[in-house]
Design an enzyme around this catalytic site. Structure first.
Site, short mmCIF file in Angstrom:
data_model
loop_
_atom_site.label_atom_id
_atom_site.label_comp_id
_atom_site.label_asym_id
_atom_site.label_seq_id
_atom_site.Cartn_x
_atom_site.Cartn_y
_atom_site.Cartn_z
N CYS A 89 0.88 -1.25 0.02
CA CYS A 89 0.03 -0.02 0.04
C CYS A 89 0.86 1.22 0.06
O CYS A 89 1.48 1.59 -0.94
CB CYS A 89 -0.82 -0.11 1.15
N HIS A 197 -3.24 -5.71 1.19
CA HIS A 197 -2.70 -6.05 2.41
C HIS A 197 -2.48 -7.43 2.67
O HIS A 197 -3.41 -7.73 3.25
CB HIS A 197 -3.53 -5.22 3.42
N GLU A 199 -0.89 -8.82 5.09
CA GLU A 199 -0.53 -8.87 6.55
C GLU A 199 -1.96 -9.17 7.22
O GLU A 199 -1.92 -8.86 8.31
CB GLU A 199 0.40 -7.70 7.03
#
Lengths: 225, 77
Positions: A89, A197, A199
């Site tokens: 990002c 994302h 994560e």
């Protein structure tokens, strides 16, 4: 052997903790935490992650100020030595602004901030970051960005596609990105930038675990376990 | 000396902000606007010793993103 990783925090980063938790959850080792004003990285790093957020308030352009911060000089040098670097990002925006990745990330074509789970296709499963996925695997990873509209000139896009450097592609329209590109690799394959994302998809409680394979791939590729 | 740096998107780069502004102008009832491109104006107050080459370098290394933007330097006074 454990993965010697670092997560960088810029003023305005807001996914740095998520990134650190994800790295520790998958690799079993907590990463170093590095501040943007540091001039040097911890010794012997294998892997550096640039997290999402709004570094420096997105002043001038998203990622522009962070790309010129003291720690980025050390990160560019580390990347040139072959250290693995992941930018997610805002981290992807920092990588394009710093010149480690080609292209630029512009305002979403629909103007609006987009925050939702999106389907991605794994375009290249031969890279350090994606070897744990199946070829053309369909995965779901959330995006949350205002400036994710990937732009590069046609010659650059042709080169990226020809060299297998499109790691992930959106399987649905999201932000107007050229050729639906969601993540790109550098020519050496040790730097990946992506808007979604991974994560945020590590534990089932997060709604899915499709992000795990990315960190598992890095662990296997760099440490061999 | 005052210097204005005009940063604009290169031709061929789609401008979502310009398009939204265009749409909003039409929504307000203004007619005859064919296209809108949004850019950025950066004003610098510089010492006399700053050269044109220095200004170019500032634009290329930070003020403009040369992948998507052009810049024009205007000396005001």
């Amino acid at each position: 052997m454990s993965l010697n990783a670092a997560v960088v925090t810029f003023p305005g980063s807001n996914c740095d903790r998520d990134m650190a938790v994800a790295i520790e959850a998958v690799t079993g080792t907590a990463p170093h935490r590095v501040w943007h004003g540091d001039a040097e990285l911890p010794a012997g790093l294998d892997f550096i992650a640039l997290p999402g957020g709004f570094s420096y308030g997105d002043y001038l352009r998203s990622g522009a100020m962070a790309a010129r911060s003291p720690i980025m000089r050390a990160i560019v040098e580390a990347a040139e030595r072959g250290v693995a670097v992941l930018g997610v990002c805002n981290g992807f925006q920092v990588l394009t602004e710093s010149g480690l990745l080609p292209g630029a990330l512009m305002r979403n074509s629909g103007i609006r901030f987009v925050c939702r789970d999106v389907a991605l296709t794994v375009e290249n499963n031969q890279s350090l970051f994606t070897a744990g996925y199946e070829a053309e695997q369909r995965i779901v990873i959330p995006v949350a960005h205002h400036d994710g509209n990937y732009f590069a000139d046609d010659a650059t896009l042709d080169r990226l596609e020809g060299e297998g450097r499109v790691a992930f592609r959106y399987a649905e329209p999201v932000n107007g990105s050229a050729r639906d590109i969601a993540g790109v690799l550098n020519d050496r394959g040790n730097v990946l930038g992506m808007m979604p994302h991974p994560e945020r998809m590590i534990e089932a409680a997060q709604g899915g675990t499709d992000g795990r394979a990315l960190f598992e791939s890095v662990l296997k590729g760099l440490v061999g376990v | 000396m005052k210097v204005r740096v005009h940063v604009s998107l290169k031709n061929g780069v789609l401008d979502p902000q310009g398009r939204a502004i265009h749409h909003a102008l039409e929504g307000l009832g203004f007619q005859g606007v064919n296209d809108v491109r949004a850019g950025r104006l950066i004003e610098l107050d510089i010492d006399d010793g700053v050269t044109d080459a220095d200004l170019d370098e500032m634009c290329r290394r930070l003020l403009a993103n040369m992948v998507i933007e052009n810049y024009r330097i205007e000396k005001v006074s």
